[in-house]
Design an enzyme around this catalytic site. Structure first.
Site, short mmCIF file in Angstrom:
data_model
loop_
_atom_site.label_atom_id
_atom_site.label_comp_id
_atom_site.label_asym_id
_atom_site.label_seq_id
_atom_site.Cartn_x
_atom_site.Cartn_y
_atom_site.Cartn_z
N PHE A 152 13.66 63.80 1.97
CA PHE A 152 13.97 64.17 0.59
C PHE A 152 15.15 65.12 0.60
O PHE A 152 15.10 66.19 1.22
CB PHE A 152 12.77 64.84 -0.09
CG PHE A 152 13.05 65.21 -1.52
CD1 PHE A 152 12.92 64.28 -2.53
CD2 PHE A 152 13.48 66.49 -1.85
CE1 PHE A 152 13.20 64.61 -3.86
CE2 PHE A 152 13.76 66.83 -3.17
CZ PHE A 152 13.61 65.88 -4.17
N ASP A 237 19.11 69.97 6.69
CA ASP A 237 18.71 70.32 5.33
C ASP A 237 17.50 71.24 5.45
O ASP A 237 16.38 70.79 5.68
CB ASP A 237 18.37 69.03 4.55
CG ASP A 237 17.82 69.33 3.16
OD1 ASP A 237 17.54 70.50 2.85
OD2 ASP A 237 17.68 68.37 2.37
N LYS A 266 15.77 76.66 -2.48
CA LYS A 266 14.40 77.13 -2.70
C LYS A 266 14.23 78.64 -2.41
O LYS A 266 14.67 79.45 -3.20
CB LYS A 266 13.41 76.27 -1.91
CG LYS A 266 13.43 74.82 -2.41
CD LYS A 266 12.17 74.04 -2.14
CE LYS A 266 12.12 72.78 -2.99
NZ LYS A 266 12.63 71.58 -2.33
#
Ligand SMILES: *Cc1c(COP(=O)(O)O)cnc(C)c1O
Length: 406
Positions: A152, A237, A266
């Site tokens: 993702f 990532d 995040k």
């Protein structure tokens, strides 16, 4: 803690006749998520309260975003101080928080340069642009990026194409070209797909949204070796795994390797929208005009991220994340044995693997008992608490889970 319900009701009533009619206003929101009929109004540490005063123990934390828990005083103070000084001067000018944090963050990551963005997807877009530009400059136009099944990387059109989420390729055709997907955790599968057009390998050190999939030891080291040997860029990532979530500041540290390009999001802002793309000397090839954004490097957000970084990068803080992670694992182990569940994760990012596709039903039961957990797959429950979660809060999680699984 006192219940916020009375003062909140008054506040809501003054705006609109009742919380029910406020909820009716969801008809004016585009339908992108199924949400419970609750309005979340206040948070503190590991707890969140809704408009009726119901308290929830939060093991989702804004999707692994609130590294310091809900409404930490340190963020409020950093926001207030910066808001009274400078909120935005435009990305056409330098600002002090950005210059200071760029130095601190690149030093911590061992990379040369950083560009601050607003979301994980935007940071990954910048990483992809860097890779394509580098391919044009140094690899005769090679542009293809190898990514992994189940991965993702965000919801922009390019990042949906990069992601290996089942079914995504059918949603908004045509799919952006330039990605090849291989099974996760398998370095030989990456090697088999390397061709003359390949420019980079992009991976999550632990797949988050796929359900905390931990690759075999040595996976990152092997990818690093392949990338060096075949003249490719390694892109990590770490939007979910970075900033202490897995017990080290960055998950890549565990294997003693460094990526060429690193993305963060995040937890970076501890709840405010900020992300970053970092690159080593070799890969950092942007020139003016290549990348930008109205809010990129916004001093208000960077000041917060800098304060969060100052706290989470301390050795004692990271040691405490590891200790609480071990405690969580220990406390969940008997539950797993009793119910035949799998358990995987690291630091404070964990998933319970169920034997049946009952995750959603269990998450709903937990919600009714005042516990927020996430069901990223039909047979998976994910735990991503505040990095400051206490042992008592972990005990509370286990007791609610025990009842929900019974
Ligand atoms: C959440 C996530 C993203 C996307 O971040 P947004 O801020 O939602 O755009 C990208 N990569 C990983 C690994 C993520 O977990």
């Amino acid at each position: 803690m006192t219940s916020p319900s009375n003062s909140l009701r008054l506040e809501l009533d003054s705006q609109i006749s009742s919380p029910d009619s406020l909820l009716a206003a969801q008809a004016q929101l585009m339908s992108v998520a199924v949400r419970p009929p609750r309005i979340m109004v206040r948070g503190s540490g590991s707890y969140l309260w809704d408009h009726e005063g119901t308290r929830y123990l939060d093991f989702v934390q804004g999707w692994a975003v609130n590294a310091l828990g809900h409404a930490p005083p340190e963020i409020a103070a950093a926001l207030q101080a910066q808001a009274q000084t400078l909120i935005s001067a435009s990305p056409a000018f330098h600002n002090a928080p950005q210059l200071a944090f760029a130095r601190e963050l690149t030093r911590a990551a061992g990379l040369a340069q950083v560009h601050f963005t607003n979301s994980g997807a935007e940071a990954n877009e910048a990483a992809l642009k860097l890779a394509r530009k580098w391919g044009r400059l140094h690899r005769g136009g090679a542009h293809q990026v190898i990514t992994t099944l189940g991965s993702f990387h965000g919801r922009t059109l390019a990042m949906m194409a990069a992601s290996g989420k089942p079914g995504w390729d059918a949603l908004f055709p045509p799919v952006m070209p330039g990605f090849v997907k291989v099974p996760y955790g398998d370095a030989a599968a990456v090697e088999a797909q390397i061709g003359p057009e390949t420019v980079a390998v992009m991976i999550e050190p632990i797949q988050g949204e796929a359900g905390v999939v931990v690759p075999p030891d040595g996976y990152l080291r092997e990818l690093r070796r392949l990338c060096d040997e075949r003249e490719l860029l390694l892109i990590c990532d770490e939007v979910q795994t970075g900033m202490g979530r897995t017990g080290t500041l960055f998950a890549f540290e565990r294997e003693g390797v460094k990526p060429d390009i690193l993305t963060l999001g995040k937890g970076l802002g501890g709840g405010v929208p900020i992300s970053a793309v970092l690159a080593g000397e070799r890969a950092s090839c942007f020139v003016p005009g290549d990348q930008g954004g109205t809010y990129n490097g916004n001093p208000l957000m960077v000041a917060v991220a800098r304060r969060v970084f100052e706290l989470v990068s301390r050795a004692e803080f990271l040691a405490a994340v590891c200790a609480r992670g071990r405690y969580l694992e220990q406390r969940l182990a008997p539950l797993c044995t009793e119910h035949g569940l799998g358990l995987r994760g690291r630091g404070l990012l964990w998933a319970l693997v169920l034997r049946e596709p009952s995750a959603e039903a269990i998450a709903v039961r937990c919600f009714a008992s005042g516990l927020l957990i996430n069901a990223p797959r039909p047979n998976l429950l994910r735990l991503m608490p505040s990095l400051r979660v206490s042992e008592a809060e972990i005990d509370e999680l286990v007791s609610v889970l025990e009842r929900a699984l019974a």
